[in-house]
Design a protein around this motif. Structure first.
Motif, PDB file in Angstrom:
ATOM      1  N   ILE A   1      -3.049  -2.678   2.704  1.00  0.00           N
ATOM      2  CA  ILE A   1      -2.525  -1.359   3.227  1.00  0.00           C
ATOM      3  C   ILE A   1      -3.750  -0.634   4.115  1.00  0.00           C
ATOM      4  N   THR A   2      -5.110  -0.588   3.603  1.00  0.00           N
ATOM      5  CA  THR A   2      -6.066  -0.290   4.140  1.00  0.00           C
ATOM      6  C   THR A   2      -6.484  -0.779   5.424  1.00  0.00           C
ATOM      7  N   LEU A   3      -6.270  -2.211   5.453  1.00  0.00           N
ATOM      8  CA  LEU A   3      -6.830  -3.135   6.613  1.00  0.00           C
ATOM      9  C   LEU A   3      -5.746  -3.082   7.632  1.00  0.00           C
ATOM     10  N   GLU A   4      -4.367  -2.545   7.071  1.00  0.00           N
ATOM     11  CA  GLU A   4      -3.343  -2.619   8.223  1.00  0.00           C
ATOM     12  C   GLU A   4      -3.552  -1.096   9.053  1.00  0.00           C
ATOM     13  N   GLY A   5      -4.426  -0.133   8.583  1.00  0.00           N
ATOM     14  CA  GLY A   5      -4.604   1.330   8.902  1.00  0.00           C
ATOM     15  C   GLY A   5      -3.639   2.206   8.519  1.00  0.00           C
ATOM     16  N   ALA A   6      -2.738   1.772   7.304  1.00  0.00           N
ATOM     17  CA  ALA A   6      -1.959   2.609   6.746  1.00  0.00           C
ATOM     18  C   ALA A   6      -2.578   3.440   5.751  1.00  0.00           C
ATOM     19  N   SER A   7      -1.916   4.329   5.104  1.00  0.00           N
ATOM     20  CA  SER A   7      -2.251   5.328   3.988  1.00  0.00           C
ATOM     21  C   SER A   7      -1.620   4.925   2.696  1.00  0.00           C
ATOM     22  N   VAL A   8      -2.381   4.813   1.553  1.00  0.00           N
ATOM     23  CA  VAL A   8      -1.849   4.503   0.385  1.00  0.00           C
ATOM     24  C   VAL A   8      -0.775   5.882  -0.080  1.00  0.00           C
ATOM     25  N   ALA A   9      -1.074   6.870   0.462  1.00  0.00           N
ATOM     26  CA  ALA A   9       0.022   7.882   0.323  1.00  0.00           C
ATOM     27  C   ALA A   9       1.278   7.589   0.805  1.00  0.00           C
ATOM     28  N   SER A  10       1.385   6.877   1.886  1.00  0.00           N
ATOM     29  CA  SER A  10       2.840   6.489   2.480  1.00  0.00           C
ATOM     30  C   SER A  10       3.707   5.395   1.455  1.00  0.00           C
ATOM     31  N   ILE A  11       2.910   4.944   0.310  1.00  0.00           N
ATOM     32  CA  ILE A  11       3.783   3.907  -0.244  1.00  0.00           C
ATOM     33  C   ILE A  11       4.079   4.655  -1.692  1.00  0.00           C
ATOM     34  N   THR A  12       3.312   5.844  -1.883  1.00  0.00           N
ATOM     35  CA  THR A  12       3.232   6.516  -3.422  1.00  0.00           C
ATOM     36  C   THR A  12       4.103   7.606  -3.257  1.00  0.00           C
ATOM     37  N   LEU A  13       5.479   7.438  -2.781  1.00  0.00           N
ATOM     38  CA  LEU A  13       6.321   8.503  -2.697  1.00  0.00           C
ATOM     39  C   LEU A  13       6.873   8.632  -4.148  1.00  0.00           C
ATOM     40  N   PRO A  14       7.003   9.995  -4.603  1.00  0.00           N
ATOM     41  CA  PRO A  14       7.562  10.537  -5.911  1.00  0.00           C
ATOM     42  C   PRO A  14       9.103   9.755  -6.193  1.00  0.00           C
ATOM     43  N   ALA A  15      10.039  10.114  -5.376  1.00  0.00           N
ATOM     44  CA  ALA A  15      11.299   9.889  -5.394  1.00  0.00           C
ATOM     45  C   ALA A  15      11.658   8.582  -5.552  1.00  0.00           C
ATOM     46  N   PRO A  16      11.315   7.567  -4.418  1.00  0.00           N
ATOM     47  CA  PRO A  16      11.717   6.228  -4.746  1.00  0.00           C
ATOM     48  C   PRO A  16      10.960   5.556  -5.949  1.00  0.00           C
ATOM     49  N   MET A  17       9.798   6.005  -6.321  1.00  0.00           N
ATOM     50  CA  MET A  17       9.101   5.402  -7.515  1.00  0.00           C
ATOM     51  C   MET A  17       9.923   5.875  -8.613  1.00  0.00           C
ATOM     52  N   LEU A  18      10.471   7.284  -8.730  1.00  0.00           N
ATOM     53  CA  LEU A  18      10.959   7.631 -10.035  1.00  0.00           C
ATOM     54  C   LEU A  18      12.455   6.857  -9.963  1.00  0.00           C
ATOM     55  N   LEU A  19      13.103   6.472  -9.022  1.00  0.00           N
ATOM     56  CA  LEU A  19      14.281   5.987  -9.132  1.00  0.00           C
ATOM     57  C   LEU A  19      13.943   4.395  -9.640  1.00  0.00           C
ATOM     58  N   VAL A  20      13.102   3.944  -9.170  1.00  0.00           N
ATOM     59  CA  VAL A  20      12.730   2.248  -9.556  1.00  0.00           C
ATOM     60  C   VAL A  20      12.358   2.141 -10.638  1.00  0.00           C
ATOM     61  N   LEU A  21      11.160   2.777 -11.189  1.00  0.00           N
ATOM     62  CA  LEU A  21      10.485   2.627 -12.479  1.00  0.00           C
ATOM     63  C   LEU A  21      11.476   3.137 -13.408  1.00  0.00           C
ATOM     64  N   VAL A  22      12.084   4.332 -13.417  1.00  0.00           N
ATOM     65  CA  VAL A  22      12.591   4.956 -14.587  1.00  0.00           C
ATOM     66  C   VAL A  22      14.053   4.157 -14.485  1.00  0.00           C
ATOM     67  N   GLY A  23      14.753   4.202 -13.442  1.00  0.00           N
ATOM     68  CA  GLY A  23      16.058   3.429 -13.326  1.00  0.00           C
ATOM     69  C   GLY A  23      16.180   2.239 -13.814  1.00  0.00           C
ATOM     70  N   THR A  24      15.022   1.329 -13.401  1.00  0.00           N
ATOM     71  CA  THR A  24      15.008  -0.196 -13.983  1.00  0.00           C
ATOM     72  C   THR A  24      14.833   0.008 -15.686  1.00  0.00           C
ATOM     73  N   VAL A  25      14.001   0.754 -16.162  1.00  0.00           N
ATOM     74  CA  VAL A  25      13.836   0.590 -17.640  1.00  0.00           C
ATOM     75  C   VAL A  25      14.966   1.133 -18.176  1.00  0.00           C
ATOM     76  N   ALA A  26      15.740   2.145 -17.529  1.00  0.00           N
ATOM     77  CA  ALA A  26      17.218   2.611 -17.977  1.00  0.00           C
ATOM     78  C   ALA A  26      18.239   1.584 -18.099  1.00  0.00           C
ATOM     79  N   VAL A  27      18.285   0.919 -17.042  1.00  0.00           N
ATOM     80  CA  VAL A  27      19.413  -0.128 -17.031  1.00  0.00           C
ATOM     81  C   VAL A  27      19.059  -1.276 -17.921  1.00  0.00           C
ATOM     82  N   GLY A  28      17.735  -1.707 -17.950  1.00  0.00           N
ATOM     83  CA  GLY A  28      17.273  -2.643 -19.126  1.00  0.00           C
ATOM     84  C   GLY A  28      17.664  -2.262 -20.374  1.00  0.00           C
ATOM     85  N   MET A  29      17.586  -0.986 -20.652  1.00  0.00           N
ATOM     86  CA  MET A  29      17.825  -0.238 -22.320  1.00  0.00           C
ATOM     87  C   MET A  29      19.473  -0.526 -22.170  1.00  0.00           C
TER      88      MET A  29
END
Length: 267
Positions: A20-48
């Protein structure tokens, strides 16, 4: 502890953030709360949802083992069993009762106690084999749960992207914001793939491998204690047990002081 999992994940995430750094992008661009919440919490929930509550709790309790679990050292087990064989030949099988009381490993302790109690060899083998099978089933449940999460995560990420793109289509009248919104939409897909391959699948694989090594150790102990019960000669027993272990895993045994029994007898 074996550092393979922690070290591997650190290198993997380091490579990601480095890219990400070499591409000149920002780490903040991929650490958005909304999609991370859905993917991480949602994945565990459907697994349960696809499991049982007891299986889920068991998997969560097994999670620390993926990072702190220590692979067993077969060399130490071999030397301990050889010392027990020598003790049994010199002092009789009843002497193994005292050795059982000093043994921390519950599987070996149970086997030694049964030998001292006079349990028949066939009955003892059946008892130990049942314990091994139960161990396999228990560990498989935990490993399978995290592996299953690795299968759910990419799809949950796609769901998040579709939800975000729907929002994008609602704002076509704002062309100056479309680029940012589309980029944010694909963050969910990124985290779906990322969490599956950087988190869930490695954890499932690690738990599965630790289980395999522990089961191998239990099988090694099973064959060893049955040989001890049959009066096997210690030197031949060592050679037999060593032949059951791959060469790259045979290191780590202690030929002196490897167990409380051996150290006491040597004294």
């Amino acid at each position: 502890m074996d550092p393979a999992t922690i070290l591997g994940l650190l290198i993997a995430f380091g490579a990601l953030f480095g890219t990400i750094t070499l591409e000149g992008a920002s780490v903040a661009s991929i650490t958005l709360p909304a999609p991370m919440l859905l993917v991480l919490v949602g994945t565990v929930a459907v697994g349960m949802a696809g499991s049982t509550m007891k299986d889920f709790v068991h998997a969560v309790k097994s999670l620390p083992k993926a990072f702190t679990g220590k692979p067993p050292k077969p060399g130490e087990s071999i030397e301990q069993i050889v010392a027990l064989a020598d003790k049994a030949r010199r002092e009789g099988l009843l002497s193994l009762e005292a050795a059982a009381a000093e043994t921390k490993d519950p599987f070996l302790r149970n086997a030694l106690q049964n030998i001292a109690d006079g349990t028949d060899g066939e009955d003892l083998r059946e008892l130990l084999d049942d314990a091994v099978e139960t161990k396999i089933k228990s560990d498989h449940t935990a490993a399978k749960f995290f592996t299953t999460l690795g299968g759910y995560a990419p799809t949950v990420g796609i769901i998040g992207t579709v939800v975000s793109l729907t929002h994008v289509l609602e704002n076509l009248s704002k062309p100056e914001e479309l680029g940012h919104m589309i980029a944010a939409a694909f963050v969910a897909t990124l985290w779906g793939l990322l969490s599956a391959n950087f988190i869930w699948l490695p954890i499932g694989g690690r738990l599965g491998r630790l289980s395999e090594l522990e089961v191998d150790r239990m099988i090694l102990i099973t064959e060893g204690v049955l040989a001890v019960q049959a009066g096997s000669q210690p030197t031949l027993l060592r050679e037999r047990l060593t032949a059951m272990v791959p060469a790259y895993r045979q290191h780590g045994g202690k030929k002196s002081g490897g167990s409380g029994v051996q150290a006491r007898d040597a004294a």
